[in-house]
Design a protein around this motif. Structure first.
Motif, PDB file in Angstrom:
ATOM      1  N   ALA A  15       1.977  56.138  29.520  1.00  0.00           N
ATOM      2  CA  ALA A  15       1.982  54.790  29.495  1.00  0.00           C
ATOM      3  C   ALA A  15       2.310  54.268  30.991  1.00  0.00           C
ATOM      4  CB  ALA A  15       3.048  54.164  28.555  1.00  0.00           C
ATOM      5  N   PRO A  16       3.235  54.995  31.709  1.00  0.00           N
ATOM      6  CA  PRO A  16       3.371  54.546  33.120  1.00  0.00           C
ATOM      7  C   PRO A  16       2.468  54.521  33.881  1.00  0.00           C
ATOM      8  CG  PRO A  16       5.305  55.750  32.271  1.00  0.00           C
ATOM      9  CD  PRO A  16       4.177  55.900  31.437  1.00  0.00           C
ATOM     10  N   VAL A  17       1.417  55.753  33.693  1.00  0.00           N
ATOM     11  CA  VAL A  17       0.287  56.031  34.417  1.00  0.00           C
ATOM     12  C   VAL A  17      -0.809  54.748  34.357  1.00  0.00           C
ATOM     13  CG1 VAL A  17      -1.905  57.389  34.901  1.00  0.00           C
ATOM     14  CG2 VAL A  17       0.437  58.479  34.344  1.00  0.00           C
ATOM     15  N   ILE A  18      -0.784  54.333  33.016  1.00  0.00           N
ATOM     16  CA  ILE A  18      -1.811  53.035  32.847  1.00  0.00           C
ATOM     17  C   ILE A  18      -1.016  51.781  33.482  1.00  0.00           C
ATOM     18  CG2 ILE A  18      -2.527  51.677  30.881  1.00  0.00           C
ATOM     19  CD1 ILE A  18      -2.531  54.305  29.357  1.00  0.00           C
ATOM     20  N   GLU A  19       0.382  51.538  33.385  1.00  0.00           N
ATOM     21  CA  GLU A  19       0.792  50.253  33.669  1.00  0.00           C
ATOM     22  C   GLU A  19       0.656  50.365  35.464  1.00  0.00           C
ATOM     23  OE1 GLU A  19       4.578  50.604  30.659  1.00  0.00           O
ATOM     24  OE2 GLU A  19       4.734  51.154  32.478  1.00  0.00           O
ATOM     25  N   ASP A  20       0.804  51.495  36.151  1.00  0.00           N
ATOM     26  CA  ASP A  20       0.601  51.406  37.293  1.00  0.00           C
ATOM     27  C   ASP A  20      -1.020  51.197  37.806  1.00  0.00           C
ATOM     28  OD1 ASP A  20       2.953  52.359  37.995  1.00  0.00           O
ATOM     29  OD2 ASP A  20       2.374  54.313  38.686  1.00  0.00           O
ATOM     30  N   ASN A  21      -1.886  51.678  37.052  1.00  0.00           N
ATOM     31  CA  ASN A  21      -3.054  51.394  37.374  1.00  0.00           C
ATOM     32  C   ASN A  21      -3.454  49.887  37.301  1.00  0.00           C
ATOM     33  OD1 ASN A  21      -3.853  53.945  38.039  1.00  0.00           O
ATOM     34  ND2 ASN A  21      -4.845  54.391  35.927  1.00  0.00           N
ATOM     35  N   ILE A  22      -2.882  49.248  36.119  1.00  0.00           N
ATOM     36  CA  ILE A  22      -3.198  47.883  35.658  1.00  0.00           C
ATOM     37  C   ILE A  22      -2.590  47.068  37.036  1.00  0.00           C
ATOM     38  CG2 ILE A  22      -2.173  46.068  34.172  1.00  0.00           C
ATOM     39  CD1 ILE A  22      -2.677  47.919  31.863  1.00  0.00           C
ATOM     40  N   HIS A  23      -1.319  47.361  37.244  1.00  0.00           N
ATOM     41  CA  HIS A  23      -0.724  46.657  38.373  1.00  0.00           C
ATOM     42  C   HIS A  23      -1.607  46.686  39.618  1.00  0.00           C
ATOM     43  CE1 HIS A  23       2.729  45.228  40.563  1.00  0.00           C
ATOM     44  NE2 HIS A  23       2.855  46.439  41.541  1.00  0.00           N
ATOM     45  N   ARG A  24      -2.063  48.028  40.009  1.00  0.00           N
ATOM     46  CA  ARG A  24      -2.713  48.182  41.198  1.00  0.00           C
ATOM     47  C   ARG A  24      -4.068  47.599  41.257  1.00  0.00           C
ATOM     48  NH1 ARG A  24      -5.645  54.122  42.464  1.00  0.00           N
ATOM     49  NH2 ARG A  24      -6.923  53.127  44.082  1.00  0.00           N
ATOM     50  N   TYR A  25      -4.940  47.507  39.973  1.00  0.00           N
ATOM     51  CA  TYR A  25      -6.034  46.685  39.850  1.00  0.00           C
ATOM     52  C   TYR A  25      -5.956  45.304  39.929  1.00  0.00           C
ATOM     53  CZ  TYR A  25      -7.723  51.258  38.017  1.00  0.00           C
ATOM     54  OH  TYR A  25      -7.842  52.561  37.692  1.00  0.00           O
ATOM     55  N   GLY A  26      -4.742  44.709  39.573  1.00  0.00           N
ATOM     56  CA  GLY A  26      -4.452  43.279  39.503  1.00  0.00           C
ATOM     57  C   GLY A  26      -4.311  42.548  38.176  1.00  0.00           C
ATOM     58  N   PHE A  27      -4.343  43.346  37.330  1.00  0.00           N
ATOM     59  CA  PHE A  27      -4.376  42.617  35.813  1.00  0.00           C
ATOM     60  C   PHE A  27      -2.982  42.611  35.153  1.00  0.00           C
ATOM     61  CE2 PHE A  27      -8.704  44.665  36.422  1.00  0.00           C
ATOM     62  CZ  PHE A  27      -9.377  43.453  36.040  1.00  0.00           C
ATOM     63  N   GLY A  28      -1.710  42.797  36.120  1.00  0.00           N
ATOM     64  CA  GLY A  28      -0.448  42.869  35.692  1.00  0.00           C
ATOM     65  C   GLY A  28      -0.116  41.607  34.994  1.00  0.00           C
ATOM     66  N   HIS A  29      -0.698  40.622  35.594  1.00  0.00           N
ATOM     67  CA  HIS A  29      -0.201  39.210  34.747  1.00  0.00           C
ATOM     68  C   HIS A  29      -0.922  38.970  33.506  1.00  0.00           C
ATOM     69  CE1 HIS A  29      -3.678  38.525  36.831  1.00  0.00           C
ATOM     70  NE2 HIS A  29      -3.842  37.148  36.696  1.00  0.00           N
ATOM     71  N   ARG A  30      -2.016  39.685  33.010  1.00  0.00           N
ATOM     72  CA  ARG A  30      -2.720  39.505  31.763  1.00  0.00           C
ATOM     73  C   ARG A  30      -2.064  40.386  30.891  1.00  0.00           C
ATOM     74  NH1 ARG A  30      -7.559  36.941  33.505  1.00  0.00           N
ATOM     75  NH2 ARG A  30      -7.817  36.417  31.279  1.00  0.00           N
ATOM     76  N   CYS A  31      -1.312  41.362  31.072  1.00  0.00           N
ATOM     77  CA  CYS A  31      -1.120  42.547  30.097  1.00  0.00           C
ATOM     78  C   CYS A  31       0.263  42.403  29.755  1.00  0.00           C
ATOM     79  CB  CYS A  31      -1.095  43.979  30.980  1.00  0.00           C
ATOM     80  SG  CYS A  31      -0.836  45.297  29.904  1.00  0.00           S
ATOM     81  N   ARG A  32       0.479  42.140  28.345  1.00  0.00           N
ATOM     82  CA  ARG A  32       1.925  42.059  27.730  1.00  0.00           C
ATOM     83  C   ARG A  32       2.618  43.174  27.617  1.00  0.00           C
ATOM     84  NH1 ARG A  32       2.993  36.155  26.810  1.00  0.00           N
ATOM     85  NH2 ARG A  32       1.009  35.296  27.617  1.00  0.00           N
ATOM     86  N   ARG A  33       1.852  44.322  27.391  1.00  0.00           N
ATOM     87  CA  ARG A  33       2.572  45.565  27.025  1.00  0.00           C
ATOM     88  C   ARG A  33       1.580  46.661  26.956  1.00  0.00           C
ATOM     89  NH1 ARG A  33       7.710  46.331  24.378  1.00  0.00           N
ATOM     90  NH2 ARG A  33       8.334  48.266  24.213  1.00  0.00           N
ATOM     91  N   VAL A  34       2.071  47.770  27.303  1.00  0.00           N
ATOM     92  CA  VAL A  34       1.456  49.113  27.013  1.00  0.00           C
ATOM     93  C   VAL A  34       2.122  49.967  25.972  1.00  0.00           C
ATOM     94  CG1 VAL A  34       0.199  51.330  27.920  1.00  0.00           C
ATOM     95  CG2 VAL A  34       0.454  49.136  29.429  1.00  0.00           C
ATOM     96  N   PHE A  35       1.621  49.879  24.961  1.00  0.00           N
ATOM     97  CA  PHE A  35       2.317  50.798  23.762  1.00  0.00           C
ATOM     98  C   PHE A  35       1.671  52.072  23.723  1.00  0.00           C
ATOM     99  CE2 PHE A  35       1.977  46.075  22.135  1.00  0.00           C
ATOM    100  CZ  PHE A  35       3.077  45.849  21.859  1.00  0.00           C
ATOM    101  N   ALA A  36       2.716  53.103  22.925  1.00  0.00           N
ATOM    102  CA  ALA A  36       2.087  54.447  22.977  1.00  0.00           C
ATOM    103  C   ALA A  36       2.501  54.921  21.700  1.00  0.00           C
ATOM    104  CB  ALA A  36       2.983  55.321  24.072  1.00  0.00           C
TER     105      ALA A  36
END
Lengths: 238, 238, 238, 238, 238, 238
Positions: B121-142
């Motif tokens: 999950a943190p790998v995916i969160e980092d990617n989402i943040h880096r690509y610029g989609f952080g404000h669109r993503c409510r949560r990464v569930f595992a």
């Protein structure tokens, strides 16, 4: 304590200089052990070199732990393989890029970075952004002098770095992060000549590694850096 | 056109499912060629596996280009090795993680991700943040169902994913990104059952790859993804 | 599949050029239907024109759905009326501005935009910020050549755009997004001449629309884009 | 001075309540003139209603300027048409959404918003993000009581709003922004009952409009809000 | 209503000019009471001066409340002591820096700041970032004319400020925030001469203070600005 | 080397505990000198206490430099007075709040903070945001046990902190920052009991201070932290 300073490229003269830079600032009780992979790129210039240095780097992490290391430093300014290294190590791991950003932000409100190649600048920008120092960094400059040319006095490296520092100061930078392990020996002279703090990442990383060890802190194994279950895969790499 | 879909792990059944998912959405003129490395981790669960899959992945990129591929897809949701692959390839490269975030953000104002293991999950969160989609993503569930268990109907994967989608919707998610190439075959059923768009990254990546090829676009070689000068290093990896 | 490409201004020559650009990249099975409103501004230069084009644009969305469209493209780089269109449409809707940013970020680590008028630049900057591409965009340049002048070879548009691309490259841009539907025909020549990817939003939007349709994805109706309850209001607009 | 308070929907009872709320806080020298469009949606619930209210709203701006207005307030919490209105007006224009966020951030370190419909929450979240108040806002809650039901004492609106304020406080909100012009009359009672500042956007906008007029400030015409060149298009809308 | 305008430095001529600027825009029913500490720095140039002015400033807040003030303005552009003042006051407190950023962002899509000393620019940048206006501010310029020199017609202040406004406009600024209470009297002339809004923070703060009082809003005491329990400590400062 | 550890409140027992915590991790060559102001608040609970502790804190900085200190630590988790201290000191200054965030982010991908009072949480959140660690911090929890009660075994502090750590872990935190100098002695026990890194800011600050001194780095005087010109003002404070 014993700190492994791992140069992830395979150029021995570079490993020697990095090790010397680390020893110059280490505490009296700290032993610095320099290391480099047996195989892999001779310099890390961009993400391809970075990726191919990781298997060799991880093997050095394993060897260093067997050898009793209390902490590891990855001596490439791109912080190549940092997440994988944290996963496999049981002791703390510091990248010299991140160490440099942490240190400079404690002594300068804004800073600039001077690195080697243009193609590395976006890697460093991404890291700065990811670590959270984006609002502190005015610009990442590239001298376009290759890593292995830095040792060569004819390369004019000192003067080119100085030029970029002047540009950075004009943009509001109050400090400098030198963006390559091979620039360590310029740090003090540049600091004297520009009158602002100039950070060498190797030195900063030694201090941070000592800090974590003395505070009894090591990488959390509860999340992304949990110990891998497929250690056997590493053994297949030579 | 010919698109190489590269599964960076070494599990052949996974490669087959990914290739089938790609073919199901490809245009009439598009040939899908599935590939997997000869060596490396059987699954990519966290940054250690991710790093060790990259040499094999890069060798497949090279082989695919020799084979006439017009574009490459890296079929691991962590987008492992994406920067190195873009550097070595002359044709465009798409990661299925990024493809999924691009696609879901075109049909849902906010989204959630459902992936396999907590450590990813943190790998995916980092990617989402880096690509610029952080404000669109409510949560990464595992779900904490391992990748290779997804194929097993006893694993209860469908139900667990559904539970997390319900939680995501309660947090405002209007769409879902399925965070693992192995979940592709659940996408349509989940979409039907929850009434919101559910994106499979493999399918999305095929469309994006076709888009780039038709528009005559390929990776910029003017910066961080410039062609590497040390290609010989790759040959040493088996 | 059938894709409606809606030019939200009322200049027929523009609609023709946009439709041609869309057809040039569409898949063999894709039918492109060009559309424009009966009433409204002849060009969209700033937020006032943008707002007044929306009722006519929405009427075209409704007509296109009646006509069997599988997806809609709003062919104005400001992405005028995108949220309202997504609410009223049952099929996916893509703006050419957003399409361009998605595409260029897959082939360039950083990019610049070259648009027409200065007063449109802040609209585009706001969109880039809102979509999450702010950290990838080095600068939005304005040529200050009006939209309807682009067709005129005397306008010197190609050269002015080229000048700004050179400035963008000096600032680190590795790719270009052409910020106006009327610039589509310059894209390939600019790409050849500058050696970096140059994205036309219309072409990119066609690919993204095809992607969503093939993946069976459409706009989420569970949140902000839920179907409106006051459709009758639209009928009052002529 | 004369301030036009423009309700962009066509429900007269709403216009009256909004005008009354504005008068209650206006300075002694300030004349409040309530206005509403002749045509358009009866309530603004989501982006479709919002877009269709803009032509009528812009016509009221023009009429208000002819009538000698010194400033304009757009009395819809979504700040519908704000950019277009600023372009066409020569006098300052304030949206009640933005007014509310500015005011609450002066008296509360963190705040929550309580609005009417779920489908409006993402519109408000986007605005908060765009204006720069994202880090101050803990959550946008929706009561799912339609705008026109707020006047109805049976709707239980006061109690539902109170419930969400309690949830917001538990999340760290120190103040409240009431997310609908129709909630103005609840503000003081809610403030008394919860002991934290509760902001009505209409009242806040009146103060901000008076501030701009007294300071001799009006909308910059040097950029995105430059006067439109196609005013004739507006005349075609009835 | 009565508004205390507190100059946190001890230069009486400055207090007089600030008070005059406040009176020039205050409503007919508003009484402006100028105040300054008995002890402390004569000007606030950087964080050291800022910190040492706070005890004296807080004593003036207490005195002003005893004197019946309905609101307080801290008339230093660095917003020195704003959090502590909000904690001790029962009435609303506005900083002229924040007031200026709020006002300019209502009339200009992007703005620049022109302040006095270089060492103050990072303080202002930090505040802009913290308040959320970072994406609206193109640059903070410093004239390097000391605060107390502004009154001196020989200082060339007007021309130097004008130069920086021109630079800001070239960078896309559509409005200006004058970054020092001592620049208030230049505002209207600069606005006339550059044709874009130029905001004086003192004037803006008066309007915001009146707004909060008329709306019945005061600082939330439920969180960070709760009333202090150690008021006796303030009495020890002279 | 000699490091001054300055407790900015006037509670001697607290100074002793802080000094002991610092000594426990200091290098063999490092002398720790504990200090506290003669006057000021007995505890720092919120921004009012924070502001009033600064004059006394700055006097201790001056005294420590006279006494030969090589670096200074401000031992309040709110990092009270940090900018003013950096301006007046010629040697580096570290706040224990910032030290804690730097250290925890080197061993945990995400972290939570457990502090004392609710009114301090927003101060800490603001600092985390300003330093750039906002995306790493899952939540700042407050135990609402006053600082001076922590020493009291009846306060149940250890158990309450443990409860919040468990909540933080459930939210994805992989490490903990203890948000008060008075919690130092709980750090190792909490770390053992929760199995994740728990950082005490005092210990971390000692390591960072040693790092800066060994690297020959001190605060940049070229910008916001330039030496103040009005040192005489400090002498008036007793």
């Amino acid at each position: 304590m014993r700190i492994a300073v791992i140069n992830p490229n395979t150029t021995a003269s570079m490993t020697q200089r990095i090790t010397a830079a680390a020893r110059a600032v280490a505490g009296r009780d700290t032993e610095i052990v320099g290391r480099q992979p047996g195989n892999g790129p001779e310099a890390i210039e961009g993400p391809f070199d970075g990726a191919l240095s990781v298997p060799g780097l991880l093997k050095e992490i394993v060897a260093a732990e067997r050898d009793g290391a209390d902490a590891h430093i990855i001596a490439c300014f791109d912080d190549t393989g940092l997440d994988a290294a944290r996963a496999i190590a049981t002791k703390p791991v510091i990248g010299i890029g991140e160490a440099s950003f942490h240190a400079v932000s404690l002594v300068a409100h804004s800073f600039c970075v001077v690195t080697t190649l243009s193609r590395s600048a976006p890697v460093i920008e991404d890291n700065i952004h990811r670590y959270g120092f984006g609002h502190r960094c005015r610009r990442v400059f590239a001298t376009d002098i290759p890593v292995l040319e830095l040792e060569n006095p004819q390369s004019g490296a000192f003067e080119r770095i100085s030029d970029f520092i002047r540009q950075g100061v004009a943009m509001g930078a109050e400090g400098v992060s030198l963006g390559c392990a091979g620039m360590a020996e310029f740090a003090l002279d540049l600091q004297r000549s520009h009158g602002i703090p100039v950070v060498d990442g190797v030195s900063a990383a030694v201090g941070l590694a000592e800090t974590l060890v003395r505070c009894g802190l090591t990488t959390s194994k509860s999340g992304v850096w949990a110990s891998p279950t497929r250690l056997h895969v590493l053994e297949k790499f030579s």
